[in-house]
Design a protein around this motif. Structure first.
Motif, PDB file in Angstrom:
ATOM      1  N   ALA A   1      15.185  98.758  34.977  1.00  0.00           N
ATOM      2  CA  ALA A   1      15.643  99.192  36.297  1.00  0.00           C
ATOM      3  C   ALA A   1      14.496  99.891  37.010  1.00  0.00           C
ATOM      4  CB  ALA A   1      16.842 100.130  36.172  1.00  0.00           C
ATOM      5  N   CYS A   2      14.688 100.127  38.307  1.00  0.00           N
ATOM      6  CA  CYS A   2      13.686 100.833  39.103  1.00  0.00           C
ATOM      7  C   CYS A   2      14.365 101.976  39.851  1.00  0.00           C
ATOM      8  CB  CYS A   2      12.992  99.886  40.085  1.00  0.00           C
ATOM      9  SG  CYS A   2      11.631 100.672  40.979  1.00  0.00           S
ATOM     10  N   ALA A   3      13.905 103.181  39.596  1.00  0.00           N
ATOM     11  CA  ALA A   3      14.419 104.365  40.285  1.00  0.00           C
ATOM     12  C   ALA A   3      13.322 104.936  41.164  1.00  0.00           C
ATOM     13  CB  ALA A   3      14.899 105.407  39.274  1.00  0.00           C
ATOM     14  N   MET A   4      13.714 105.747  42.135  1.00  0.00           N
ATOM     15  CA  MET A   4      12.751 106.384  43.022  1.00  0.00           C
ATOM     16  C   MET A   4      12.685 107.869  42.681  1.00  0.00           C
ATOM     17  SD  MET A   4      11.450 104.017  44.902  1.00  0.00           S
ATOM     18  CE  MET A   4      10.547 105.067  46.033  1.00  0.00           C
ATOM     19  N   GLU A   5      11.501 108.342  42.345  1.00  0.00           N
ATOM     20  CA  GLU A   5      11.252 109.767  42.149  1.00  0.00           C
ATOM     21  C   GLU A   5      10.417 110.239  43.331  1.00  0.00           C
ATOM     22  OE1 GLU A   5      12.317 111.955  40.198  1.00  0.00           O
ATOM     23  OE2 GLU A   5      13.353 110.807  38.667  1.00  0.00           O
ATOM     24  N   GLY A   6      11.097 110.798  44.337  1.00  0.00           N
ATOM     25  CA  GLY A   6      10.411 111.114  45.580  1.00  0.00           C
ATOM     26  C   GLY A   6      10.088 109.830  46.319  1.00  0.00           C
ATOM     27  N   THR A   7       8.813 109.608  46.587  1.00  0.00           N
ATOM     28  CA  THR A   7       8.384 108.353  47.219  1.00  0.00           C
ATOM     29  C   THR A   7       7.757 107.414  46.209  1.00  0.00           C
ATOM     30  OG1 THR A   7       6.235 109.340  47.766  1.00  0.00           O
ATOM     31  CG2 THR A   7       7.978 109.497  49.425  1.00  0.00           C
ATOM     32  N   ARG A   8       7.831 107.749  44.928  1.00  0.00           N
ATOM     33  CA  ARG A   8       7.174 106.950  43.896  1.00  0.00           C
ATOM     34  C   ARG A   8       8.202 106.132  43.135  1.00  0.00           C
ATOM     35  NH1 ARG A   8       3.291 109.809  39.537  1.00  0.00           N
ATOM     36  NH2 ARG A   8       2.063 110.062  41.441  1.00  0.00           N
ATOM     37  N   PRO A   9       8.068 104.796  43.108  1.00  0.00           N
ATOM     38  CA  PRO A   9       8.975 103.978  42.285  1.00  0.00           C
ATOM     39  C   PRO A   9       8.641 104.125  40.811  1.00  0.00           C
ATOM     40  CG  PRO A   9       7.346 102.587  43.366  1.00  0.00           C
ATOM     41  CD  PRO A   9       7.130 103.980  43.882  1.00  0.00           C
ATOM     42  N   LEU A  10       9.660 104.219  39.997  1.00  0.00           N
ATOM     43  CA  LEU A  10       9.478 104.438  38.565  1.00  0.00           C
ATOM     44  C   LEU A  10      10.326 103.435  37.800  1.00  0.00           C
ATOM     45  CD1 LEU A  10       8.181 106.257  36.405  1.00  0.00           C
ATOM     46  CD2 LEU A  10      10.202 107.701  36.519  1.00  0.00           C
ATOM     47  N   MET A  11       9.670 102.557  37.063  1.00  0.00           N
ATOM     48  CA  MET A  11      10.365 101.565  36.245  1.00  0.00           C
ATOM     49  C   MET A  11      10.729 102.183  34.901  1.00  0.00           C
ATOM     50  SD  MET A  11      10.008  98.748  38.192  1.00  0.00           S
ATOM     51  CE  MET A  11      10.030  97.303  37.156  1.00  0.00           C
ATOM     52  N   LEU A  12      11.920 101.885  34.432  1.00  0.00           N
ATOM     53  CA  LEU A  12      12.349 102.414  33.150  1.00  0.00           C
ATOM     54  C   LEU A  12      13.321 101.449  32.491  1.00  0.00           C
ATOM     55  CD1 LEU A  12      15.092 105.103  33.565  1.00  0.00           C
ATOM     56  CD2 LEU A  12      14.233 103.852  35.503  1.00  0.00           C
TER      57      LEU A  12
END
Length: 400
Positions: free
Chosen positions: A205-216
């Motif tokens: 999945a891809c989540a947004m941490e602030g303006t940074r996309p984070l794949m997990l």
């Protein structure tokens, strides 16, 4: 600046490392420790490298003495570790009390503004994860930072909750190693390292941490329960949200989850409450329930409602670009986000309106119920056509 975080997460290491970087730039810095002795700080400092003479250390908890030292030394940066250990003799209550914390913060705030000094304050947190002491503490300071992460995992997140000088939509990602904290320049690749391929119950999945996309990686394990009441466990995401999604699957898709234990985990010790990972959780649960793996080059995100609809999420194009950069071939997103995606992307983007007619759900159900090695090309079909095909083959399967 108020810096909060769980015990042992690395707040002191972060600020000591910051002091070292400032001293290398000839910035006069005073590090005040009320919790550790100079010998203990020296042991940590030896791991971080060589310190210059512009850094002064002080082990003291009396705020009056600290104030005199700051006025005499005239530093540019002061670090207080921690605010709960400071006290003023004029206040009768003990250190760490509400009145002492409020008074100490007020004195330091006035000192910072009058002498033009940047002051960093370390704050303890409660078991709920918020800074201990009066809530007015967060209102008094200019910036509130939280240092987060699992103590047993190597990564750390520095997140801004309040910032009078800029945006709070930024985070810092660090890795704790023997030399201290190092920056993680590509956190998505870091979080996906060691991910199993071709395994049921594993979805990216891809989540947004602030303006940074984070794949997990979202992991799910569904198995038959041995108890009268099935177990539900969620690590890294909201437990009630997981129960909601399981109820949607049971009602809308007819999955017999009432007799199954369900375990949901965000790999790497990540903690997220963003609704955008709903669709990935749904896909992982179905994949584990049917024992059919989702293709490893597929990334999934979207919010799932109670009626099974897949709702739009913010910054969809950034998430798709991050997946493309990491080599993913297929991206399943909400149908309502399709209009914001550029058509010339090098990744195949599939819009999903509803979990009932989604390509993920139908492909997994057909693969496990019927085909056993026979593949159908869904490229030129919309979701309604795929669902009709599924019903036809399912009827034939049940008849036979």
């Amino acid at each position: 600046v108020l810096v909060g975080g769980d015990p042992g997460i690395g707040k002191s290491t972060l600020l000591l490392q910051m002091s070292r970087c400032l001293s290398e730039q000839s910035c006069r810095t005073v590090y005040v420790s009320g919790e550790e002795s100079l010998q203990q700080i020296r042991l940590r400092a030896d791991r971080l490298g060589v310190f210059k003479n512009d850094l002064a250390m002080l082990c003291e908890t009396n705020l009056d003495v600290i104030q005199e030292t700051i006025l005499k030394y005239k530093p540019e940066v002061v670090i207080i570790d921690s605010i709960q250990t400071m006290y003023r003799e004029a206040i009768s209550s003990g250190a760490g009390s509400v009145s002492q914390v409020r008074e100490a913060t007020s004195v330091l705030m006035q000192l910072a503004k009058r002498e033009n000094i940047a002051i960093f304050i370390v704050g303890h947190v409660t078991k709920e994860g918020v800074v201990a002491g009066p809530r007015v503490l967060e209102h008094m300071v200019d910036t509130v930072l939280y240092f987060e992460g699992d103590r047993h995992a190597s990564y750390r997140l520095l997140r801004a909750v309040k910032n009078r000088f800029g945006s709070t939509n930024e985070i810092g990602v660090f890795e704790m190693c023997s030399e201290g904290l190092t920056e993680v320049k590509n956190p998505s690749e870091f979080m996906l390292s060691g991910r199993p391929e071709g395994t049921a119950g594993s979805v990216v999945a891809c989540a947004m941490e602030g303006t940074r996309p984070l794949m997990l990686e979202v992991q799910a394990l569904v198995c038959q329960t041995n108890f009268q009441i099935p177990r539900r466990t969620a690590a890294g995401t909201d437990y009630n949200r997981v129960n909601l999604l399981l109820a949607v699957l049971e009602k809308r898709l007819g999955l017999k989850l009432a007799g199954c234990d369900a375990y949901i985990n965000l790999a790497g010790g990540m903690r997220l409450n963003e609704p955008a990972i709903d669709l990935a959780i749904v896909a992982a649960v179905i994949s584990s329930y049917r024992n059919a793996a989702v293709e490893s080059d597929t990334m999934i995100f979207g919010e799932v409602g109670l009626t099974g609809e897949v709702r739009a999420v913010s910054q969809a194009e950034q998430r798709v670009r991050e997946a493309e950069k990491l080599g993913f071939k297929v991206c399943c997103i909400p149908q309502s986000n399709m209009k914001y995606i550029r058509s010339n992307t090098g990744i195949r983007v599939i819009g999903i309106r509803n979990v009932l007619t989604s390509r993920i759900t139908i492909t997994l159900l057909v693969a496990t119920l019927l085909f056993q090695g026979i593949r159908i090309d869904f490229e030129d079909m919309d979701s309604e056509d795929v669902y009709d095909v599924f019903l036809v083959f399912l009827a034939e399967y049940l008849y036979n």
